[in-house]
Design a protein around this motif. Structure first.
Motif, PDB file in Angstrom:
ATOM      1  N   ALA A 173       0.960  -1.291  -0.171  1.00 53.11           N
ATOM      2  CA  ALA A 173       0.141  -0.073  -0.060  1.00 53.11           C
ATOM      3  C   ALA A 173       0.872   1.174   0.122  1.00 53.11           C
ATOM      4  CB  ALA A 173      -1.100  -0.108   1.107  1.00 53.11           C
ATOM      5  N   ALA A 174       1.878   1.235   0.808  1.00 50.38           N
ATOM      6  CA  ALA A 174       2.729   2.476   0.827  1.00 50.38           C
ATOM      7  C   ALA A 174       3.681   2.582  -0.470  1.00 50.38           C
ATOM      8  CB  ALA A 174       3.666   2.374   1.716  1.00 50.38           C
ATOM      9  N   PHE A 175       3.814   1.517  -1.248  1.00 54.62           N
ATOM     10  CA  PHE A 175       4.596   1.616  -2.580  1.00 54.62           C
ATOM     11  C   PHE A 175       3.712   2.045  -3.386  1.00 54.62           C
ATOM     12  CE2 PHE A 175       8.364  -1.391  -1.519  1.00 54.62           C
ATOM     13  CZ  PHE A 175       9.251  -0.681  -1.855  1.00 54.62           C
ATOM     14  N   ALA A 176       2.259   1.762  -3.498  1.00 53.97           N
ATOM     15  CA  ALA A 176       1.135   2.256  -4.225  1.00 53.97           C
ATOM     16  C   ALA A 176       1.182   3.812  -4.247  1.00 53.97           C
ATOM     17  CB  ALA A 176      -0.062   1.479  -3.975  1.00 53.97           C
ATOM     18  N   ALA A 177       1.008   4.142  -2.946  1.00 48.12           N
ATOM     19  CA  ALA A 177       0.940   5.766  -2.661  1.00 48.12           C
ATOM     20  C   ALA A 177       2.198   6.406  -3.392  1.00 48.12           C
ATOM     21  CB  ALA A 177       0.872   5.939  -1.273  1.00 48.12           C
ATOM     22  N   GLY A 178       3.528   5.657  -3.041  1.00 48.56           N
ATOM     23  CA  GLY A 178       4.501   6.381  -3.579  1.00 48.56           C
ATOM     24  C   GLY A 178       4.552   6.365  -5.038  1.00 48.56           C
ATOM     25  N   GLN A 179       4.547   5.030  -5.736  1.00 47.38           N
ATOM     26  CA  GLN A 179       4.517   5.199  -7.080  1.00 47.38           C
ATOM     27  C   GLN A 179       3.551   6.041  -7.739  1.00 47.38           C
ATOM     28  OE1 GLN A 179       6.373   3.293  -8.945  1.00 47.38           O
ATOM     29  NE2 GLN A 179       5.366   3.011 -10.969  1.00 47.38           N
ATOM     30  N   ALA A 180       2.334   6.192  -7.175  1.00 49.12           N
ATOM     31  CA  ALA A 180       1.238   7.179  -7.835  1.00 49.12           C
ATOM     32  C   ALA A 180       2.018   8.498  -7.766  1.00 49.12           C
ATOM     33  CB  ALA A 180      -0.146   7.172  -6.793  1.00 49.12           C
ATOM     34  N   ALA A 181       2.510   8.924  -6.658  1.00 50.17           N
ATOM     35  CA  ALA A 181       3.101  10.358  -6.548  1.00 50.17           C
ATOM     36  C   ALA A 181       4.362  10.502  -7.427  1.00 50.17           C
ATOM     37  CB  ALA A 181       3.463  10.656  -5.271  1.00 50.17           C
ATOM     38  N   VAL A 182       5.033   9.622  -7.653  1.00 48.36           N
ATOM     39  CA  VAL A 182       6.259   9.654  -8.437  1.00 48.36           C
ATOM     40  C   VAL A 182       6.301   9.623  -9.895  1.00 48.36           C
ATOM     41  CG1 VAL A 182       8.505   8.315  -8.884  1.00 48.36           C
ATOM     42  CG2 VAL A 182       7.892   8.787  -6.426  1.00 48.36           C
ATOM     43  N   VAL A 183       5.028   9.072 -10.302  1.00 46.72           N
ATOM     44  CA  VAL A 183       5.055   8.877 -11.998  1.00 46.72           C
ATOM     45  C   VAL A 183       3.635   9.484 -12.467  1.00 46.72           C
ATOM     46  CG1 VAL A 183       6.705   6.900 -11.755  1.00 46.72           C
ATOM     47  CG2 VAL A 183       4.231   6.402 -11.890  1.00 46.72           C
ATOM     48  N   GLU A 228       1.534   4.481 -14.625  1.00 43.00           N
ATOM     49  CA  GLU A 228       0.387   4.464 -13.753  1.00 43.00           C
ATOM     50  C   GLU A 228       0.351   2.958 -13.322  1.00 43.00           C
ATOM     51  OE1 GLU A 228      -1.014   7.023 -11.533  1.00 43.00           O
ATOM     52  OE2 GLU A 228       1.029   7.611 -12.540  1.00 43.00           O
ATOM     53  N   LEU A 229       0.372   2.154 -14.122  1.00 41.92           N
ATOM     54  CA  LEU A 229       0.136   0.684 -13.906  1.00 41.92           C
ATOM     55  C   LEU A 229       0.838   0.049 -12.624  1.00 41.92           C
ATOM     56  CD1 LEU A 229      -0.228  -0.918 -17.350  1.00 41.92           C
ATOM     57  CD2 LEU A 229      -2.182  -0.121 -15.857  1.00 41.92           C
ATOM     58  N   GLY A 230       2.029   0.597 -12.460  1.00 37.76           N
ATOM     59  CA  GLY A 230       2.524   0.317 -11.227  1.00 37.76           C
ATOM     60  C   GLY A 230       1.935   0.625  -9.953  1.00 37.76           C
ATOM     61  N   ALA A 231       1.343   1.635  -9.904  1.00 39.78           N
ATOM     62  CA  ALA A 231       0.625   1.903  -8.443  1.00 39.78           C
ATOM     63  C   ALA A 231      -0.708   0.970  -8.284  1.00 39.78           C
ATOM     64  CB  ALA A 231       0.183   3.414  -8.733  1.00 39.78           C
TER      65      ALA A 231
END
Length: 114
Positions: free
Chosen positions: A49-59, A66-69
């Protein structure tokens, strides 16, 4: 997730602010990096979940990334599902994630996944 650690939530807030034109992409990206740092200290669903939040904000500025999040969110849902329900819970989350994409973005990022 650690409820007392604000970094993942702040990343979500920052990416939302970026989409509204309230902050720069650099600010959103920095918040995403902090969320990913928080993720490294965690395990299981909280980590995903934390990686999803980070990925969304980074890319957020690169639609194809966006598929990473979404992938991290699906992993988090699978990890929290009881017993053998992880796969079906992950499929429901995947479907929900796809439905959230605007049509123009869906065509752009999912073109090779049909």
């Amino acid at each position: 997730m650690q409820p007392s650690d604000p970094r993942p939530r702040e990343a979500i807030e920052q990416v939302r602010a970026w989409t509204c034109g309230e902050i720069t992409m650099s600010q959103s990206r920095a918040a995403g990096g902090h969320a990913m740092a928080a993720a490294r200290e965690l395990s299981g669903a909280a980590r995903h979940a934390a990686f999803a939040a980070g990925q969304a904000a980074v890319v957020a500025h690169v639609a194809a990334h966006e598929l990473g999040a979404a992938a991290y969110a699906i992993k988090a849902v699978r990890a929290t599902a009881p017993g053998r329900q992880g796969e079906s819970a992950g499929q429901l989350e995947c479907r929900w994630q796809r439905e959230q994409l605007p049509d123009v973005i869906r065509e752009l990022v999912l073109i090779g996944l049909r």
